[in-house]
Each structure stands twice: as C-alpha cells, then as structure tokens.
Design a protein around this motif. Structure first.
Motif, PDB file in Angstrom:
ATOM      1  N   VAL A  85       0.831  -1.214   0.000  1.00  0.00           N
ATOM      2  CA  VAL A  85       0.000   0.000   0.000  1.00  0.00           C
ATOM      3  C   VAL A  85       0.864   1.261   0.000  1.00  0.00           C
ATOM      4  O   VAL A  85       0.706   2.122  -0.863  1.00  0.00           O
ATOM      5  CB  VAL A  85      -1.012  -0.013   1.170  1.00  0.00           C
ATOM      6  CG1 VAL A  85      -1.749   1.314   1.279  1.00  0.00           C
ATOM      7  CG2 VAL A  85      -2.001  -1.160   0.987  1.00  0.00           C
ATOM      8  N   PRO A  86       1.816   1.397   0.935  1.00  0.00           N
ATOM      9  CA  PRO A  86       2.667   2.592   0.866  1.00  0.00           C
ATOM     10  C   PRO A  86       3.545   2.628  -0.382  1.00  0.00           C
ATOM     11  O   PRO A  86       3.809   3.711  -0.914  1.00  0.00           O
ATOM     12  CB  PRO A  86       3.506   2.551   2.141  1.00  0.00           C
ATOM     13  CG  PRO A  86       3.236   1.256   2.786  1.00  0.00           C
ATOM     14  CD  PRO A  86       2.045   0.640   2.159  1.00  0.00           C
ATOM     15  N   LEU A  87       3.989   1.470  -0.865  1.00  0.00           N
ATOM     16  CA  LEU A  87       4.776   1.457  -2.105  1.00  0.00           C
ATOM     17  C   LEU A  87       3.937   1.934  -3.282  1.00  0.00           C
ATOM     18  O   LEU A  87       4.429   2.676  -4.144  1.00  0.00           O
ATOM     19  CB  LEU A  87       5.337   0.067  -2.387  1.00  0.00           C
ATOM     20  CG  LEU A  87       6.538  -0.360  -1.562  1.00  0.00           C
ATOM     21  CD1 LEU A  87       6.933  -1.788  -1.908  1.00  0.00           C
ATOM     22  CD2 LEU A  87       7.704   0.578  -1.757  1.00  0.00           C
ATOM     23  N   ASP A  88       2.668   1.522  -3.343  1.00  0.00           N
ATOM     24  CA  ASP A  88       1.769   1.997  -4.401  1.00  0.00           C
ATOM     25  C   ASP A  88       1.608   3.508  -4.329  1.00  0.00           C
ATOM     26  O   ASP A  88       1.603   4.187  -5.360  1.00  0.00           O
ATOM     27  CB  ASP A  88       0.404   1.309  -4.298  1.00  0.00           C
ATOM     28  CG  ASP A  88       0.442  -0.142  -4.733  1.00  0.00           C
ATOM     29  OD1 ASP A  88       1.428  -0.553  -5.384  1.00  0.00           O
ATOM     30  OD2 ASP A  88      -0.527  -0.869  -4.409  1.00  0.00           O
ATOM     31  N   ALA A  89       1.486   4.030  -3.113  1.00  0.00           N
ATOM     32  CA  ALA A  89       1.351   5.484  -2.941  1.00  0.00           C
ATOM     33  C   ALA A  89       2.615   6.199  -3.415  1.00  0.00           C
ATOM     34  O   ALA A  89       2.540   7.242  -4.078  1.00  0.00           O
ATOM     35  CB  ALA A  89       1.051   5.825  -1.479  1.00  0.00           C
ATOM     36  N   MET A  90       3.783   5.643  -3.099  1.00  0.00           N
ATOM     37  CA  MET A  90       5.039   6.259  -3.552  1.00  0.00           C
ATOM     38  C   MET A  90       5.150   6.217  -5.065  1.00  0.00           C
ATOM     39  O   MET A  90       5.606   7.181  -5.681  1.00  0.00           O
ATOM     40  CB  MET A  90       6.236   5.548  -2.903  1.00  0.00           C
ATOM     41  CG  MET A  90       6.364   5.851  -1.428  1.00  0.00           C
ATOM     42  SD  MET A  90       7.626   4.891  -0.549  1.00  0.00           S
ATOM     43  CE  MET A  90       8.964   4.784  -1.696  1.00  0.00           C
ATOM     44  N   CYS A  91       4.720   5.112  -5.675  1.00  0.00           N
ATOM     45  CA  CYS A  91       4.760   5.008  -7.137  1.00  0.00           C
ATOM     46  C   CYS A  91       3.797   6.008  -7.779  1.00  0.00           C
ATOM     47  O   CYS A  91       4.133   6.624  -8.802  1.00  0.00           O
ATOM     48  CB  CYS A  91       4.430   3.581  -7.578  1.00  0.00           C
ATOM     49  SG  CYS A  91       5.744   2.403  -7.208  1.00  0.00           S
ATOM     50  N   TRP A  93       2.885   8.862  -6.489  1.00  0.00           N
ATOM     51  CA  TRP A  93       3.496  10.181  -6.316  1.00  0.00           C
ATOM     52  C   TRP A  93       4.574  10.396  -7.380  1.00  0.00           C
ATOM     53  O   TRP A  93       4.629  11.454  -8.019  1.00  0.00           O
ATOM     54  CB  TRP A  93       4.100  10.307  -4.917  1.00  0.00           C
ATOM     55  CG  TRP A  93       4.826  11.594  -4.730  1.00  0.00           C
ATOM     56  CD1 TRP A  93       4.306  12.787  -4.333  1.00  0.00           C
ATOM     57  CD2 TRP A  93       6.225  11.833  -4.967  1.00  0.00           C
ATOM     58  NE1 TRP A  93       5.292  13.742  -4.308  1.00  0.00           N
ATOM     59  CE2 TRP A  93       6.469  13.189  -4.688  1.00  0.00           C
ATOM     60  CE3 TRP A  93       7.277  11.021  -5.390  1.00  0.00           C
ATOM     61  CZ2 TRP A  93       7.736  13.751  -4.816  1.00  0.00           C
ATOM     62  CZ3 TRP A  93       8.531  11.592  -5.516  1.00  0.00           C
ATOM     63  CH2 TRP A  93       8.756  12.938  -5.222  1.00  0.00           C
ATOM     64  N   ALA A  94       5.437   9.398  -7.573  1.00  0.00           N
ATOM     65  CA  ALA A  94       6.511   9.522  -8.566  1.00  0.00           C
ATOM     66  C   ALA A  94       5.936   9.695  -9.964  1.00  0.00           C
ATOM     67  O   ALA A  94       6.445  10.506 -10.751  1.00  0.00           O
ATOM     68  CB  ALA A  94       7.422   8.298  -8.517  1.00  0.00           C
ATOM     69  N   ASP A  95       4.860   8.982 -10.280  1.00  0.00           N
ATOM     70  CA  ASP A  95       4.224   9.104 -11.589  1.00  0.00           C
ATOM     71  C   ASP A  95       3.672  10.511 -11.796  1.00  0.00           C
ATOM     72  O   ASP A  95       3.832  11.110 -12.866  1.00  0.00           O
ATOM     73  CB  ASP A  95       3.114   8.059 -11.719  1.00  0.00           C
ATOM     74  CG  ASP A  95       2.567   7.976 -13.126  1.00  0.00           C
ATOM     75  OD1 ASP A  95       3.374   7.938 -14.082  1.00  0.00           O
ATOM     76  OD2 ASP A  95       1.326   7.960 -13.278  1.00  0.00           O
ATOM     77  N   ALA A  96       3.061  11.050 -10.759  1.00  0.00           N
ATOM     78  CA  ALA A  96       2.473  12.389 -10.853  1.00  0.00           C
ATOM     79  C   ALA A  96       3.535  13.482 -10.969  1.00  0.00           C
ATOM     80  O   ALA A  96       3.272  14.557 -11.513  1.00  0.00           O
ATOM     81  CB  ALA A  96       1.580  12.657  -9.638  1.00  0.00           C
ATOM     82  N   HIS A  97       4.739  13.218 -10.476  1.00  0.00           N
ATOM     83  CA  HIS A  97       5.796  14.241 -10.446  1.00  0.00           C
ATOM     84  C   HIS A  97       7.004  13.859 -11.289  1.00  0.00           C
ATOM     85  O   HIS A  97       8.092  14.415 -11.110  1.00  0.00           O
ATOM     86  CB  HIS A  97       6.224  14.488  -8.997  1.00  0.00           C
ATOM     87  CG  HIS A  97       5.122  15.015  -8.141  1.00  0.00           C
ATOM     88  ND1 HIS A  97       4.720  16.329  -8.175  1.00  0.00           N
ATOM     89  CD2 HIS A  97       4.308  14.390  -7.262  1.00  0.00           C
ATOM     90  CE1 HIS A  97       3.726  16.494  -7.335  1.00  0.00           C
ATOM     91  NE2 HIS A  97       3.439  15.334  -6.771  1.00  0.00           N
ATOM     92  N   TRP A  98       6.818  12.913 -12.216  1.00  0.00           N
ATOM     93  CA  TRP A  98       7.944  12.368 -12.971  1.00  0.00           C
ATOM     94  C   TRP A  98       8.766  13.442 -13.678  1.00  0.00           C
ATOM     95  O   TRP A  98       9.995  13.447 -13.598  1.00  0.00           O
ATOM     96  CB  TRP A  98       7.436  11.328 -13.969  1.00  0.00           C
ATOM     97  CG  TRP A  98       8.544  10.539 -14.576  1.00  0.00           C
ATOM     98  CD1 TRP A  98       8.923  10.535 -15.875  1.00  0.00           C
ATOM     99  CD2 TRP A  98       9.424   9.641 -13.905  1.00  0.00           C
ATOM    100  NE1 TRP A  98       9.990   9.679 -16.068  1.00  0.00           N
ATOM    101  CE2 TRP A  98      10.311   9.121 -14.864  1.00  0.00           C
ATOM    102  CE3 TRP A  98       9.560   9.230 -12.578  1.00  0.00           C
ATOM    103  CZ2 TRP A  98      11.317   8.219 -14.544  1.00  0.00           C
ATOM    104  CZ3 TRP A  98      10.563   8.320 -12.265  1.00  0.00           C
ATOM    105  CH2 TRP A  98      11.416   7.837 -13.241  1.00  0.00           C
ATOM    106  N   ASP A  99       8.099  14.376 -14.359  1.00  0.00           N
ATOM    107  CA  ASP A  99       8.833  15.418 -15.088  1.00  0.00           C
ATOM    108  C   ASP A  99       9.662  16.279 -14.138  1.00  0.00           C
ATOM    109  O   ASP A  99      10.806  16.628 -14.439  1.00  0.00           O
ATOM    110  CB  ASP A  99       7.876  16.289 -15.905  1.00  0.00           C
ATOM    111  CG  ASP A  99       7.282  15.531 -17.080  1.00  0.00           C
ATOM    112  OD1 ASP A  99       7.893  14.545 -17.541  1.00  0.00           O
ATOM    113  OD2 ASP A  99       6.188  15.930 -17.534  1.00  0.00           O
TER     114      ASP A  99
END
Length: 117
Positions: A85-91, A93-99
């Motif tokens: 669950v926390p790993l999914d949240a981190m992924c 977040w990273a997807d939303a802020h990738w650029d």
C-alpha cells in the motif's frame, strides 16, 4: 525518529534501497523462484539479489520456502504484503511528479558538471 532511544536504524523500510522495494513489488502477484526474480530486475547481480532477499527475509517481509528438487521460492509475508500500500502510494506520487523528478536530476548533474570543471 530523532529520539535517541528510537531504534530508527533498525527500520525495515528503506525508501532509498533500490532493490528491496523492487523485489517486494515483484512478489506482489505471488511467489517466485530466484531465477524468475532476475528477469524483471534487469541489472541486479546474483550476489546483490541474494543479499537483498536475505535482508527482506530477516526483516520478515519475505518468506523463503525450500521445494523438492533443490528449488527455492520466495513470497511476501503478511507484513511484506502490507508494505504494498505505501509502495503503491510512492509510485503514484513519482508518476504524478515524474517530469519534476527528471528536471531535478538533470539540474543536479549539470551543477556537478559545472563544479568539476
């Protein structure tokens, strides 16, 4: 976490540990054998994978099961599964802020290059 009596150095969640989190994600769909883990984890050496699996096993995030024919299988424990669950949240977040993450990495490399010259 900054309390002198807090055992934060024993924390099983190492956000900066590249392979540990990736191994947990690879085991999300069920048990895998050692060789099966090496396929999605391109670039990991057998030594590093062994070390990472031992650490995850010691932290009780992964269980190692010996199978007939000298085969071994690795699976997430309930504790390890709860880490998804926390790993999914981190992924997410990273997807939303990738650029932004890539821009920051490029900026850091450019600064390091400027300092080196």
């Amino acid at each position: 976490m900054f309390d002198p009596v807090c055992p934060s150095s024993l924390s099983p969640v190492r956000v900066g540990d590249k392979w540990g989190a990736l191994i947990v994600r690879c085991l999300a769909d069920g048990p895998r054998r050692f060789g099966e883990l090496r396929v999605p984890l391109r670039g990991i050496t057998a030594k590093v994978l062994t070390s990472s699996l031992r650490t995850l096993e010691r932290e009780r995030l992964v269980a190692r099961t010996e199978l007939p024919g000298r085969r071994v299988e690795y699976a997430l424990t309930d504790l390890g599964r709860s880490l998804l669950v926390p790993l999914d949240a981190m992924c997410a977040w990273a997807d939303a802020h990738w650029d932004e993450i890539l821009d920051a990495a490029d900026d850091a490399l450019a600064r390091e290059g400027a300092v080196a010259h």
